[in-house]
Structure formats: C-alpha cells, structure tokens
Design a protein around this motif. Sequence first.
Motif, PDB file in Angstrom:
ATOM      1  N   MET A 154     -27.018 -34.961  71.198  1.00 30.39           N
ATOM      2  CA  MET A 154     -26.587 -33.563  71.713  1.00 30.39           C
ATOM      3  C   MET A 154     -25.113 -33.542  72.554  1.00 30.39           C
ATOM      4  O   MET A 154     -24.998 -34.678  73.291  1.00 30.39           O
ATOM      5  N   LYS A 155     -24.258 -32.649  72.198  1.00 25.98           N
ATOM      6  CA  LYS A 155     -22.952 -32.691  72.578  1.00 25.98           C
ATOM      7  C   LYS A 155     -23.012 -32.076  74.012  1.00 25.98           C
ATOM      8  O   LYS A 155     -23.962 -31.403  74.608  1.00 25.98           O
ATOM      9  N   ASP A 156     -22.324 -32.585  75.080  1.00 22.24           N
ATOM     10  CA  ASP A 156     -22.185 -32.178  76.418  1.00 22.24           C
ATOM     11  C   ASP A 156     -21.582 -30.705  76.310  1.00 22.24           C
ATOM     12  O   ASP A 156     -20.728 -30.377  75.787  1.00 22.24           O
ATOM     13  N   LYS A 157     -22.324 -29.962  77.501  1.00 23.58           N
ATOM     14  CA  LYS A 157     -22.198 -28.556  77.342  1.00 23.58           C
ATOM     15  C   LYS A 157     -20.972 -28.185  78.179  1.00 23.58           C
ATOM     16  O   LYS A 157     -20.638 -26.866  78.428  1.00 23.58           O
ATOM     17  N   LYS A 158     -20.452 -29.080  79.054  1.00 21.54           N
ATOM     18  CA  LYS A 158     -19.363 -28.822  79.872  1.00 21.54           C
ATOM     19  C   LYS A 158     -18.115 -28.471  79.092  1.00 21.54           C
ATOM     20  O   LYS A 158     -17.851 -29.022  78.128  1.00 21.54           O
ATOM     21  N   PHE A 159     -17.543 -27.415  79.705  1.00 27.32           N
ATOM     22  CA  PHE A 159     -16.085 -26.899  79.107  1.00 27.32           C
ATOM     23  C   PHE A 159     -14.888 -27.749  79.530  1.00 27.32           C
ATOM     24  O   PHE A 159     -14.728 -27.860  80.751  1.00 27.32           O
ATOM     25  N   ILE A 160     -14.407 -28.306  78.655  1.00 24.05           N
ATOM     26  CA  ILE A 160     -13.169 -29.339  78.902  1.00 24.05           C
ATOM     27  C   ILE A 160     -11.840 -28.843  78.690  1.00 24.05           C
ATOM     28  O   ILE A 160     -11.884 -28.171  77.577  1.00 24.05           O
ATOM     29  N   SER A 161     -10.878 -28.816  79.363  1.00 21.61           N
ATOM     30  CA  SER A 161      -9.564 -28.464  79.186  1.00 21.61           C
ATOM     31  C   SER A 161      -8.691 -29.642  79.050  1.00 21.61           C
ATOM     32  O   SER A 161      -8.748 -30.944  79.945  1.00 21.61           O
ATOM     33  N   LEU A 162      -7.983 -29.890  78.127  1.00 23.55           N
ATOM     34  CA  LEU A 162      -6.900 -30.827  77.912  1.00 23.55           C
ATOM     35  C   LEU A 162      -5.427 -30.362  77.959  1.00 23.55           C
ATOM     36  O   LEU A 162      -5.019 -29.622  77.223  1.00 23.55           O
ATOM     37  N   VAL A 163      -4.618 -30.906  78.976  1.00 23.28           N
ATOM     38  CA  VAL A 163      -3.527 -30.246  79.230  1.00 23.28           C
ATOM     39  C   VAL A 163      -2.523 -31.343  78.942  1.00 23.28           C
ATOM     40  O   VAL A 163      -2.498 -32.588  79.544  1.00 23.28           O
ATOM     41  N   ILE A 164      -1.622 -31.329  78.021  1.00 25.89           N
ATOM     42  CA  ILE A 164      -0.584 -32.216  77.463  1.00 25.89           C
ATOM     43  C   ILE A 164       0.618 -31.914  77.795  1.00 25.89           C
ATOM     44  O   ILE A 164       0.954 -30.465  77.602  1.00 25.89           O
ATOM     45  N   TYR A 165       1.744 -32.733  78.149  1.00 26.65           N
ATOM     46  CA  TYR A 165       2.973 -32.413  78.420  1.00 26.65           C
ATOM     47  C   TYR A 165       3.918 -32.720  77.225  1.00 26.65           C
ATOM     48  O   TYR A 165       3.720 -33.759  76.716  1.00 26.65           O
ATOM     49  N   LEU A 166       4.886 -31.747  76.600  1.00 29.01           N
ATOM     50  CA  LEU A 166       5.579 -32.041  75.588  1.00 29.01           C
ATOM     51  C   LEU A 166       7.115 -31.753  76.005  1.00 29.01           C
ATOM     52  O   LEU A 166       7.244 -30.461  76.417  1.00 29.01           O
ATOM     53  N   HIS A 167       7.985 -32.868  75.761  1.00 32.09           N
ATOM     54  CA  HIS A 167       9.331 -32.493  75.594  1.00 32.09           C
ATOM     55  C   HIS A 167       9.928 -33.398  74.591  1.00 32.09           C
ATOM     56  O   HIS A 167      10.271 -34.585  74.990  1.00 32.09           O
ATOM     57  N   ASN A 168      10.470 -33.031  73.461  1.00 38.42           N
ATOM     58  CA  ASN A 168      10.951 -33.667  72.379  1.00 38.42           C
ATOM     59  C   ASN A 168      10.446 -35.142  72.300  1.00 38.42           C
ATOM     60  O   ASN A 168      11.118 -36.131  71.974  1.00 38.42           O
ATOM     61  N   ASN A 169       8.987 -35.153  72.019  1.00 32.87           N
ATOM     62  CA  ASN A 169       8.341 -36.164  71.674  1.00 32.87           C
ATOM     63  C   ASN A 169       7.274 -35.847  70.470  1.00 32.87           C
ATOM     64  O   ASN A 169       6.169 -36.395  70.466  1.00 32.87           O
ATOM     65  N   GLY A 170       7.989 -35.216  69.617  1.00 29.38           N
ATOM     66  CA  GLY A 170       6.934 -35.109  68.218  1.00 29.38           C
ATOM     67  C   GLY A 170       6.737 -36.139  67.669  1.00 29.38           C
ATOM     68  O   GLY A 170       5.613 -36.261  66.871  1.00 29.38           O
ATOM     69  N   ALA A 171       7.565 -37.219  67.653  1.00 34.28           N
ATOM     70  CA  ALA A 171       7.342 -38.409  66.774  1.00 34.28           C
ATOM     71  C   ALA A 171       5.913 -39.050  66.930  1.00 34.28           C
ATOM     72  O   ALA A 171       5.263 -39.674  66.292  1.00 34.28           O
ATOM     73  N   CYS A 172       5.190 -38.978  68.462  1.00 36.04           N
ATOM     74  CA  CYS A 172       4.148 -39.699  68.720  1.00 36.04           C
ATOM     75  C   CYS A 172       3.006 -38.446  69.005  1.00 36.04           C
ATOM     76  O   CYS A 172       1.875 -38.907  69.366  1.00 36.04           O
ATOM     77  N   LEU A 173       3.336 -37.104  68.515  1.00 36.67           N
ATOM     78  CA  LEU A 173       2.227 -36.224  69.016  1.00 36.67           C
ATOM     79  C   LEU A 173       1.068 -36.238  67.819  1.00 36.67           C
ATOM     80  O   LEU A 173      -0.020 -36.100  68.323  1.00 36.67           O
ATOM     81  N   LYS A 174       1.188 -36.507  66.733  1.00 33.03           N
ATOM     82  CA  LYS A 174       0.329 -36.617  65.624  1.00 33.03           C
ATOM     83  C   LYS A 174      -0.635 -37.973  65.730  1.00 33.03           C
ATOM     84  O   LYS A 174      -1.836 -37.715  65.860  1.00 33.03           O
ATOM     85  N   HIS A 175       0.098 -39.003  66.220  1.00 32.19           N
ATOM     86  CA  HIS A 175      -0.890 -39.996  66.557  1.00 32.19           C
ATOM     87  C   HIS A 175      -1.798 -39.768  67.775  1.00 32.19           C
ATOM     88  O   HIS A 175      -2.790 -40.127  67.894  1.00 32.19           O
ATOM     89  N   PHE A 176      -1.191 -39.219  68.864  1.00 31.23           N
ATOM     90  CA  PHE A 176      -2.090 -38.747  70.075  1.00 31.23           C
ATOM     91  C   PHE A 176      -3.004 -37.903  69.588  1.00 31.23           C
ATOM     92  O   PHE A 176      -4.259 -38.175  70.224  1.00 31.23           O
ATOM     93  N   LEU A 177      -2.756 -36.896  68.936  1.00 31.49           N
ATOM     94  CA  LEU A 177      -4.028 -35.837  68.645  1.00 31.49           C
ATOM     95  C   LEU A 177      -5.133 -36.540  67.541  1.00 31.49           C
ATOM     96  O   LEU A 177      -6.300 -36.359  67.848  1.00 31.49           O
ATOM     97  N   ASP A 178      -4.597 -37.381  66.602  1.00 34.25           N
ATOM     98  CA  ASP A 178      -5.670 -38.288  65.873  1.00 34.25           C
ATOM     99  C   ASP A 178      -6.603 -38.840  66.802  1.00 34.25           C
ATOM    100  O   ASP A 178      -7.638 -39.239  66.447  1.00 34.25           O
ATOM    101  N   GLN A 179      -5.862 -39.414  67.912  1.00 29.96           N
ATOM    102  CA  GLN A 179      -6.829 -40.327  68.721  1.00 29.96           C
ATOM    103  C   GLN A 179      -7.570 -39.737  69.699  1.00 29.96           C
ATOM    104  O   GLN A 179      -8.903 -40.118  69.816  1.00 29.96           O
TER     105      GLN A 179
END
Length: 313
Positions: free
Chosen positions: A1-26
């Motif tokens: 069963m999945k954990d029922k706690k609500f989680i927030s992921l806050v990420i900082y973006l500034h001209n780093n689109g080159a590694c964004l997809k890899h981050f989200l995939d991981q």
Amino acid sequence: MKDKKFISLVIYLHNNGACLKHFLDQVLPVCDKKFEQYELICVDDGCTDNTMDILREYISKIQIGIMVNVAHMSFFHGLESSMNAGRDLAIGDFVYEFDSILVDYDPAIILSVYEKLLEGNDIVAASSRGKLRFTSRIFYALYNKTSRGSGKIGPETFRLVSRRAINRIKAMGHYIPYRKAVYRNCGLCAATISYDSIHQGTGRQHSAAASERTSLAFDSFIYFTNVMERISTIVSGAFLLLSVGMGLYTISDIFNKNKPVEGWLSTMSFLSLGFFGVFALLTIILKYLSVMLNLIFKQQQYLVSDIEKIVSR
C-alpha cells in the motif's frame, strides 16, 4: 500500500532545461510508487531558455496523476528567495526542496531521506561526499567555527522538511535569508544522509551568480555568527597595541635623552593606519545597519507574476 502522507516536491528552475527531463524521469516514478498523493511545484526564476516548454511537454505526456504548479517569478530573484516562494506555495505534510535538479545520486536516496525523517527528525538533508570547491570549504569551516548556534551546516543536494519545521520557521520572521542555516538552528531535530556521487546525468548544475553567492555568504556571517564582532575586536586591539607602542617609543626617547624623530613618514604611516581602521569599522557598522533595516522593514522578499497549473492529458 502507498503512503497516505501528502508530499510536495519543490524544484528550482533557471535555464537548466537540459537536465530537467532526466530529473523528472528519476524522481517522479519513485514518488509515484511510494506516495498516494503528491504535488510538483516548479519555481521558474526568470528562465529565458526552453525549460518551461520541456516541462509542459513532459507533463502532458506522462501517465502519472500529479498536481503540477509553476510559480513564475516576476524577475530573477536567486535561489533563496525563489525557493521561499515555492515552499510557501506547497501544501504537503512534508516538503522536498530540490535546490538543484542535477541527479548525481541513486533515486532510492529520496526514500531513505523520508524514512530517516519518520524516525523522529523534522529536517533531513542528502549530502554528497564528493569534492567541494576550495571557497566552499573555507566558508563552511569558518561558519561552523563562529556560528552562534549548535547546528553545523555543509553541502546539501536536497532536503525534506516537515510541516512543523516550516511553521516554526515562518513564526521566526518574514525574512529567511539562508534556509540551510535557519533549518539547522530552529531547535528541531535534523539529520543528514551522505551518499557517493554517481553518474550526473545530462546537463550542468545551475550555478548562482558570483555576486549572489558572495552576498549570501557575507549576510550569513552577520546573521548567524559572531565573526564580524571578532574582526572588530581584532582591529580595535591592533590600534590599541599600536598606540601603546607609540607611547613606549616616545617615553624611551625622553629617558634616553634622544631627540624624538621628526619627520612626516612615521606620522603619515600612523595616520594612514588609523584611517584604514576607522573606515574598516565604519564598513562593518554600515553593513549591520543595512541588515537591520532589511529585517525590520522588508516584509515581502519575492514577487510572483502568476501561478500556472499544468495537467497531464
């Protein structure tokens, strides 16, 4: 069963689109497998490349039911103010703060940090054992040696913060100049999980402007350490010793019946050192006054132009 706690992921973006997809995939699959509900908050700190286009395209294609909000900053604010805006927008019971989207760790570390927090901690950070820049080593060593608090700081890749810690931080004041130091000295239990860096994925890690890092380091010394008081004491002590030395020199000349040295060189040297010390102390005093004015009068530390909600198709 999945954990029922609500989680927030806050990420900082500034001209780093080159590694964004890899981050989200991981990161996203790990969270989707572990947590029943979670949200992604992206802070767009004045991106001028295709970072936002990559984010919108990625979210529209994934098959994960996730809430995605983008906080578009009105202009470039820098890491600390932008992440404060993202954290204020988060509604989760626990908030992940990713200051960098460069993934040089096993994604399992994300869950290790969460499990460590459940052991009784309110702030848990993930830190790489990799090499630090020389200037960073000097900063952390000097800060930890002169800090007024007991909490020691070091390099952190990302951290997980409980809602209790966030509420306590907000109760401390409107202005949070350096989150890492405030978290470590808020009185709640904190821990660090160290890891060995692995393949760093695609793209480069975002690096804040040199002027921003320098200003943040200087302000941190004033807020959280007594290094400025020590510098002031040393300068004052040096002038005291110099004055005593000049007095002893004059007295020795009188008792030895020597004619005191007449010349402008020694006088001008003494005056030069005196003016240097006066202006050094004046600079420190002015910096203190500037910080005090910011703490008293500066209430809003960031401006958000709009909040964009992105949904998957």
